[in-house]
Design a protein around this motif. Structure first.
Motif, PDB file in Angstrom:
ATOM      1  N   ALA A 178       0.864  -1.187   0.000  1.00 41.58           N
ATOM      2  CA  ALA A 178       0.000   0.000   0.000  1.00 41.58           C
ATOM      3  C   ALA A 178       0.895   1.229   0.000  1.00 41.58           C
ATOM      4  O   ALA A 178       1.740   1.370   0.881  1.00 41.58           O
ATOM      5  CB  ALA A 178      -0.925   0.007   1.209  1.00 41.58           C
ATOM      6  N   GLN A 198      -5.222  -1.682  -3.072  1.00 42.10           N
ATOM      7  CA  GLN A 198      -3.889  -1.983  -3.590  1.00 42.10           C
ATOM      8  C   GLN A 198      -3.396  -3.317  -3.033  1.00 42.10           C
ATOM      9  O   GLN A 198      -3.793  -3.752  -1.954  1.00 42.10           O
ATOM     10  CB  GLN A 198      -2.896  -0.876  -3.221  1.00 42.10           C
ATOM     11  N   SER A 202      -5.311  -3.994   0.544  1.00 40.92           N
ATOM     12  CA  SER A 202      -5.213  -2.806   1.387  1.00 40.92           C
ATOM     13  C   SER A 202      -6.080  -1.687   0.818  1.00 40.92           C
ATOM     14  O   SER A 202      -6.311  -1.624  -0.392  1.00 40.92           O
ATOM     15  CB  SER A 202      -3.756  -2.349   1.477  1.00 40.92           C
TER      16      SER A 202
END
Length: 229
Positions: A178, A198, A202
């Protein structure tokens, strides 16, 4: 003497899953010359060294290191540092990093920081055609490149939600779970508020400002303590 390191996961989902590991160190417990060595030994995408607020103030400072270098600004360390201070009973309003002064806010279970878009690196932003193409991307294809590569595609354009991955092997980060600084850049690039999913899952929430500021917000989980010599 052993150095205490708090390990956080920053930008988890609502259930506390996923998130990018972060090492957090009280800067008063280490020499400045040892910061890079510690970050390298820990091996997280970033480790942050925090100078605590002076009594009666609500401002702290921080230095951020990848396994190979110091960064002037990064997103998940600044969000993580702000959360860690609040968790210690020291909530802050500003965090000084080498790039400038980050504004900090806390809302419910979200910790948010606001940064100038131009503090973030110039990521190579690549829009891929589909989720399948994004999943098929191989970080090793970027191993000889000196750029940070951010790949993204729409997950739900109507809901302003994207799916992304980020590769930066030259910073010692094969793939980042992330990336707050990349979230700043993609938010500026698209000029709209975003929900960014991501890595493995995340979640980063962003807000865009036409004045050049981007807010990034996320949830944080404490994964306990480590010690390093």
């Amino acid at each position: 003497m052993a150095i205490d390191v708090t390990v956080l996961r920053v930008f988890t989902d609502r259930d506390g899953r996923f998130g990018n590991p972060l090492g957090v160190v009280d800067a008063s417990t280490v020499q400045a010359a040892d910061r890079q060595r510690i970050a390298t030994e820990l091996g997280f995408s970033e480790t942050v060294f925090i100078t605590l607020p002076r009594e009666g103030t609500h401002s702290a400072s921080a230095h951020i290191h990848t396994p190979t270098t110091q960064l002037p600004f990064a997103g998940h360390p600044t969000v993580g540092a702000s959360w860690w201070l609040k968790d210690r009973g020291l909530p802050i309003k500003t965090l000084q990093v080498p790039a400038g002064i980050v504004q900090v806010t806390y809302t419910g279970d979200l910790t948010a920081v606001s940064a100038r878009a131009d503090w973030a690196p110039d990521f190579s932003i690549n829009h891929v055609a589909s989720l399948d193409d994004l999943a098929a991307a191989d970080p090793d294809d970027y191993a000889d490149d000196e750029a940070e590569h951010y790949l993204w595609t729409w997950l739900d354009e109507a809901a302003d939600t994207i799916r992304s991955r980020m590769f930066a092997p030259h910073l010692g980060i094969r793939e980042d779970e992330a990336t707050g600084a990349a979230a700043v850049r993609i938010t500026e690039h698209l000029s709209r508020d975003l929900t960014i999913v991501q890595g493995q899952g995340s979640v980063i929430e962003t807000k865009w400002s036409p004045e050049g500021w981007v807010q990034i917000a996320g949830r944080v989980v404490d994964d306990g303590q480590r010690q390093i010599d």
